[in-house]
Write an enzyme that holds these catalytic residues in place. Structure first.
Site, PDB file in Angstrom:
ATOM      1  N   ILE A  48       0.714  -1.315   0.127  1.00 30.80           N
ATOM      2  CA  ILE A  48       0.060   0.011  -0.095  1.00 30.80           C
ATOM      3  C   ILE A  48       0.721   1.229   0.049  1.00 30.80           C
ATOM      4  N   ASP A  72      12.098   2.572   5.262  1.00 27.70           N
ATOM      5  CA  ASP A  72      11.298   0.956   5.340  1.00 27.70           C
ATOM      6  C   ASP A  72      12.692   0.498   5.661  1.00 27.70           C
ATOM      7  N   ASP A 107      14.588   1.381  10.671  1.00 23.81           N
ATOM      8  CA  ASP A 107      13.567   0.513  11.199  1.00 23.81           C
ATOM      9  C   ASP A 107      12.947   1.682  11.960  1.00 23.81           C
ATOM     10  N   SER A 134      -7.305  -0.990  10.768  1.00 27.67           N
ATOM     11  CA  SER A 134      -7.932  -2.148   9.871  1.00 27.67           C
ATOM     12  C   SER A 134      -9.229  -2.396  10.368  1.00 27.67           C
ATOM     13  N   ALA A 135     -10.198  -2.803   9.461  1.00 24.15           N
ATOM     14  CA  ALA A 135     -11.471  -3.043   9.966  1.00 24.15           C
ATOM     15  C   ALA A 135     -11.529  -4.397  10.920  1.00 24.15           C
ATOM     16  N   THR A 136     -10.121  -5.062  11.134  1.00 27.90           N
ATOM     17  CA  THR A 136     -10.293  -6.095  12.070  1.00 27.90           C
ATOM     18  C   THR A 136     -10.595  -5.578  13.658  1.00 27.90           C
ATOM     19  N   TYR A 164      -2.670  -9.437  16.011  1.00 28.70           N
ATOM     20  CA  TYR A 164      -2.497  -8.263  15.117  1.00 28.70           C
ATOM     21  C   TYR A 164      -3.611  -7.458  15.518  1.00 28.70           C
ATOM     22  N   LYS A 175      -3.320  -3.165  16.534  1.00 31.84           N
ATOM     23  CA  LYS A 175      -3.908  -2.172  15.760  1.00 31.84           C
ATOM     24  C   LYS A 175      -4.857  -1.190  16.680  1.00 31.84           C
ATOM     25  N   TYR A 221      -8.772   0.130   6.955  1.00 28.43           N
ATOM     26  CA  TYR A 221      -8.992  -0.330   5.755  1.00 28.43           C
ATOM     27  C   TYR A 221      -9.871  -1.540   5.797  1.00 28.43           C
ATOM     28  N   ASP A 249     -12.738 -16.262  10.845  1.00 30.41           N
ATOM     29  CA  ASP A 249     -13.625 -15.672   9.824  1.00 30.41           C
ATOM     30  C   ASP A 249     -14.945 -15.208  10.088  1.00 30.41           C
TER      31      ASP A 249
HETATM   32  P1  NAD Z   1       3.542  -4.584   3.382  1.00 29.48           P
HETATM   33  O1  NAD Z   1       4.102  -5.578   4.307  1.00 29.48           O
HETATM   34  O2  NAD Z   1       3.651  -4.612   1.908  1.00 29.48           O
HETATM   35  O3  NAD Z   1       4.272  -3.021   3.764  1.00 29.48           O
HETATM   36  C1  NAD Z   1       4.541  -2.924   5.172  1.00 29.48           C
HETATM   37  C2  NAD Z   1       6.105  -2.187   4.839  1.00 29.48           C
HETATM   38  O4  NAD Z   1       6.481  -1.879   6.187  1.00 29.48           O
HETATM   39  C3  NAD Z   1       7.033  -3.135   4.384  1.00 29.48           C
HETATM   40  O5  NAD Z   1       7.541  -2.502   3.339  1.00 29.48           O
HETATM   41  C4  NAD Z   1       8.039  -3.501   5.210  1.00 29.48           C
HETATM   42  O6  NAD Z   1       9.314  -3.716   4.919  1.00 29.48           O
HETATM   43  C5  NAD Z   1       7.904  -2.399   6.487  1.00 29.48           C
HETATM   44  N1  NAD Z   1       8.123  -2.346   7.592  1.00 29.48           N
HETATM   45  C6  NAD Z   1       7.729  -3.326   8.617  1.00 29.48           C
HETATM   46  N2  NAD Z   1       7.912  -3.476   9.771  1.00 29.48           N
HETATM   47  C7  NAD Z   1       9.124  -2.158   9.802  1.00 29.48           C
HETATM   48  C8  NAD Z   1       9.697  -1.699  10.552  1.00 29.48           C
HETATM   49  N3  NAD Z   1      10.071  -2.053  11.897  1.00 29.48           N
HETATM   50  N4  NAD Z   1      10.429  -0.528  10.141  1.00 29.48           N
HETATM   51  C9  NAD Z   1      10.278   0.049   9.038  1.00 29.48           C
HETATM   52  N5  NAD Z   1       9.711  -0.829   8.080  1.00 29.48           N
HETATM   53  C10 NAD Z   1       9.257  -1.915   8.275  1.00 29.48           C
HETATM   54  O7  NAD Z   1       1.942  -4.401   3.990  1.00 29.48           O
HETATM   55  P2  NAD Z   1       0.785  -3.488   3.300  1.00 29.48           P
HETATM   56  O8  NAD Z   1      -0.349  -4.484   2.859  1.00 29.48           O
HETATM   57  O9  NAD Z   1       1.233  -2.529   2.227  1.00 29.48           O
HETATM   58  O10 NAD Z   1       0.176  -3.018   4.540  1.00 29.48           O
HETATM   59  C11 NAD Z   1       0.508  -1.777   5.105  1.00 29.48           C
HETATM   60  C12 NAD Z   1      -0.374  -1.284   6.374  1.00 29.48           C
HETATM   61  O11 NAD Z   1      -1.490  -1.242   6.277  1.00 29.48           O
HETATM   62  C13 NAD Z   1       0.089  -2.246   7.489  1.00 29.48           C
HETATM   63  O12 NAD Z   1       0.203  -1.546   8.658  1.00 29.48           O
HETATM   64  C14 NAD Z   1      -0.867  -3.261   7.695  1.00 29.48           C
HETATM   65  O13 NAD Z   1      -1.180  -3.591   9.083  1.00 29.48           O
HETATM   66  C15 NAD Z   1      -2.109  -2.341   7.233  1.00 29.48           C
HETATM   67  N6  NAD Z   1      -3.345  -3.035   6.808  1.00 29.48           N
HETATM   68  C16 NAD Z   1      -3.064  -3.695   5.682  1.00 29.48           C
HETATM   69  C17 NAD Z   1      -4.183  -4.247   5.098  1.00 29.48           C
HETATM   70  C18 NAD Z   1      -3.983  -5.388   4.019  1.00 29.48           C
HETATM   71  O14 NAD Z   1      -4.761  -6.075   3.452  1.00 29.48           O
HETATM   72  N7  NAD Z   1      -2.842  -5.068   3.017  1.00 29.48           N
HETATM   73  C19 NAD Z   1      -5.169  -4.232   5.488  1.00 29.48           C
HETATM   74  C20 NAD Z   1      -5.382  -3.446   6.814  1.00 29.48           C
HETATM   75  C21 NAD Z   1      -4.508  -2.815   7.352  1.00 29.48           C
HETATM   76  C1  UD1 Z   2      -7.758 -10.647   6.385  1.00 30.52           C
HETATM   77  C2  UD1 Z   2      -7.564 -10.860   8.062  1.00 30.52           C
HETATM   78  C3  UD1 Z   2      -7.853  -9.543   8.425  1.00 30.52           C
HETATM   79  C4  UD1 Z   2      -6.898  -8.369   7.774  1.00 30.52           C
HETATM   80  C5  UD1 Z   2      -7.328  -8.498   6.377  1.00 30.52           C
HETATM   81  C6  UD1 Z   2      -6.573  -7.607   5.506  1.00 30.52           C
HETATM   82  C7  UD1 Z   2      -7.665 -13.090   8.766  1.00 30.52           C
HETATM   83  C8  UD1 Z   2      -8.686 -13.811   9.433  1.00 30.52           C
HETATM   84  N1  UD1 Z   2      -8.269 -11.918   8.545  1.00 30.52           N
HETATM   85  O1  UD1 Z   2      -9.280 -10.524   6.695  1.00 30.52           O
HETATM   86  O2  UD1 Z   2      -7.364  -9.395   9.825  1.00 30.52           O
HETATM   87  O3  UD1 Z   2      -7.608  -6.823   8.133  1.00 30.52           O
HETATM   88  O4  UD1 Z   2      -7.247  -9.591   5.683  1.00 30.52           O
HETATM   89  O5  UD1 Z   2      -6.583  -7.713   4.139  1.00 30.52           O
HETATM   90  O6  UD1 Z   2      -6.784 -13.321   8.318  1.00 30.52           O
HETATM   91  N2  UD1 Z   2     -10.767 -16.975   1.403  1.00 30.52           N
HETATM   92  C9  UD1 Z   2     -10.805 -18.288   0.877  1.00 30.52           C
HETATM   93  N3  UD1 Z   2      -9.565 -18.986   0.671  1.00 30.52           N
HETATM   94  C10 UD1 Z   2      -8.473 -18.363   0.558  1.00 30.52           C
HETATM   95  C11 UD1 Z   2      -8.152 -17.275   1.290  1.00 30.52           C
HETATM   96  C12 UD1 Z   2      -9.523 -16.781   1.650  1.00 30.52           C
HETATM   97  O7  UD1 Z   2     -11.971 -18.999   1.048  1.00 30.52           O
HETATM   98  O8  UD1 Z   2      -7.321 -19.172   0.170  1.00 30.52           O
HETATM   99  C13 UD1 Z   2     -11.847 -16.242   1.953  1.00 30.52           C
HETATM  100  C14 UD1 Z   2     -11.690 -15.976   3.366  1.00 30.52           C
HETATM  101  O9  UD1 Z   2     -12.674 -17.142   4.232  1.00 30.52           O
HETATM  102  C15 UD1 Z   2     -12.859 -14.824   3.577  1.00 30.52           C
HETATM  103  C16 UD1 Z   2     -12.382 -14.083   2.147  1.00 30.52           C
HETATM  104  O10 UD1 Z   2     -11.840 -14.998   1.322  1.00 30.52           O
HETATM  105  O11 UD1 Z   2     -14.310 -14.933   3.443  1.00 30.52           O
HETATM  106  C17 UD1 Z   2     -11.371 -12.983   2.382  1.00 30.52           C
HETATM  107  O12 UD1 Z   2     -10.208 -13.545   3.001  1.00 30.52           O
HETATM  108  P1  UD1 Z   2      -8.878 -12.734   3.126  1.00 30.52           P
HETATM  109  O13 UD1 Z   2      -8.409 -12.259   1.817  1.00 30.52           O
HETATM  110  O14 UD1 Z   2      -7.917 -13.444   3.770  1.00 30.52           O
HETATM  111  O15 UD1 Z   2      -9.210 -11.392   4.151  1.00 30.52           O
HETATM  112  P2  UD1 Z   2     -10.051 -11.467   5.430  1.00 30.52           P
HETATM  113  O16 UD1 Z   2     -10.124 -12.518   6.119  1.00 30.52           O
HETATM  114  O17 UD1 Z   2     -11.326 -10.596   5.129  1.00 30.52           O
END
Ligand code: NAD
Ligand code: UD1
Length: 343
Positions: free
Chosen positions: A12, A31, A58, A124-126, A148, A152, A176, A297
């Site tokens: 992201i 990073d 870091d 996160s929506a988590t 995790y 958050k 998110y 889930d």
């Molecule tokens: P990502 O792992 O691709 O990006 C995270 C980056 O942070 C990486 O480049 C990693 O090298 C760097 N990093 C990790 N620990 C570090 C540290 N201690 N110091 C410096 N750099 C560090 O993940 P992403 O999907 O881009 O997610 C970005 C943020 O969004 C995260 O905080 C994640 O929890 C949050 N988020 C992601 C999702 C998702 O589905 N991708 C959903 C909800 C929230």
């Molecule tokens: C997951 C995380 C959530 C995080 C989010 C970020 C878990 C339990 N939750 O959410 O904390 O914020 O990612 O994107 O890991 N699915 C399958 N087969 C697969 C993978 C997923 O059927 O191989 C289904 C899952 O059951 C779910 C949907 O696809 O219904 C989405 O799953 P996923 O992409 O892992 O996201 P979340 O579970 O919503």
């Protein structure tokens, strides 16, 4: 004035760098490359035509953070850096508390010492846990169901406490939903290492032949086709929400000095709907079989988007077909991630 983007080489974060550069902001990326490669920074430069200022560091190294904040005259931080795999967080919780909670504490301490008082935080929506009602509004009760998610929530609480202690701080907490997709150039995208946990990366690996089939976790949920429903949002829309949040904080027009908003589309799609959409985009068959539900889930999770619209004047614009098309374009151009680009 410069915006520090922690985790800016990641999935992201790299898209956010493009959005901020294209909007005319100066940025510095920090990073530690624990889950990224610096090739993403070259790609950001290729897309934007601008050099990317990068510091390998870091977020737990407070002294280095202070040097970077001062040296680059930063005025705000967009904070993505952290660990994000739910399953892994149950195996190594201390690594999650250290990276996410301790890391953010050090970052805030460095910011305080340098007089940098604006932060956009990736939540996160988590944090909503099992939905008690849908769509999820920001005042839905919060409850973390894994380490995790707890990191958050702890960080969110820390930001609220700091904001309450001093009105000159400004925090935008962005919750998110399910970010997917890639930049439409196909030059940056999600680069998961190992077996993907999340749905979209797994589907792409079935489409490109790396995995034989998708396991659909559960077909007996109380949803329209029995499979889990989520609010998938295009990563480009998501990062535009960050740009708006930054503008709102910087212009002093935020509703309070610590606000939390959902970033989702408000639409829920089932796993089977995702499979069909990806088949349309890729022209490949996605083989799947049903498997038991995955622990932790929920049946359905999607956002109420009204507050984001009101506070940020932002709405997601890209539809499911665009999410799938741009993901497939990225995968076709980088079959095994950044190391394997093809012309
Ligand atoms: P990502 O792992 O691709 O990006 C995270 C980056 O942070 C990486 O480049 C990693 O090298 C760097 N990093 C990790 N620990 C570090 C540290 N201690 N110091 C410096 N750099 C560090 O993940 P992403 O999907 O881009 O997610 C970005 C943020 O969004 C995260 O905080 C994640 O929890 C949050 N988020 C992601 C999702 C998702 O589905 N991708 C959903 C909800 C929230
Ligand atoms: C997951 C995380 C959530 C995080 C989010 C970020 C878990 C339990 N939750 O959410 O904390 O914020 O990612 O994107 O890991 N699915 C399958 N087969 C697969 C993978 C997923 O059927 O191989 C289904 C899952 O059951 C779910 C949907 O696809 O219904 C989405 O799953 P996923 O992409 O892992 O996201 P979340 O579970 O919503």
């Amino acid at each position: 004035m410069t915006v520090l983007i922690t985790g800016g080489a990641g999935y992201i974060g790299s898209h956010c760098c493009v959005a901020f550069l294209q909007a005319g902001h100066d940025i510095v990326v920090l990073d530690n490359l624990s889950n990224a490669t610096s090739i993403s920074l070259d790609r950001i430069a290729e897309i934007t035509g601008q050099k990317v200022v990068y510091e390998q560091a870091d977020i737990r190294d407070q002294a280095k953070l202070e040097t970077i904040l001062k040296q680059h005259r930063c005025s705000a931080v967009v904070h993505f850096a952290g660990l994000k795999a739910v399953g892994e967080s149950t195996k190594v919780p201390l690594a999650y508390y250290d990276n996410n909670v301790v890391g953010t504490h050090r970052l805030l301490s460095a910011m305080a010492n340098c007089g940098v008082k604006q932060m956009i935080f990736s939540s996160s929506a988590t944090v909503y846990g099992e939905p008690q009602f849908l769509p999820l509004t920001e005042d839905h009760p919060t409850r973390a169901v894994n380490p995790y998610g707890r990191t958050k929530l702890i960080i969110e609480d820390m930001l609220r406490d700091v904001a309450a202690s001093d009105p000159s701080w400004g925090f935008g907490i962005l919750r998110y939903f399910n970010p997917v997709g890639a930049h439409d150039s196909g030059l940056i995208g999600e680069n998961p290492l190992g077996i993907p946990n999340n749905l979209m990366p797994f589907i792409t690996q079935v489409a490109d032949g790396r995995r034989e089939q998708l396991s659909v976790f559960g077909n007996d949920y109380d949803t329209r086709d029995g499979t889990g429903v989520r609010d998938y949002i295009h990563v480009t829309d998501l990062v535009e929400g960050h740009l708006r949040a930054h503008e709102v904080l910087a212009s002093g027009s935020a509703p309070s000095n610590c606000f939390a908003v959902n970033l989702g589309t408000g639409n829920g799609y089932s796993v089977l709907e995702m499979v069909r959409a990806f088949e349309r985009a890729s022209n490949k068959e996605i083989r799947f079989s049903f498997a038991p539900r995955r622990d932790g889930d929920v049946a359905e999770c999607y956002a109420n988007t009204e507050l984001a619209h009101k506070v940020l004047n932002w709405k997601a614009e890209r539809d499911l077909d665009a999410m799938c098309r741009d993901t497939w374009n990225w995968v076709c151009k980088n079959p095994r991630g950044y190391e394997t680009a093809v012309d």
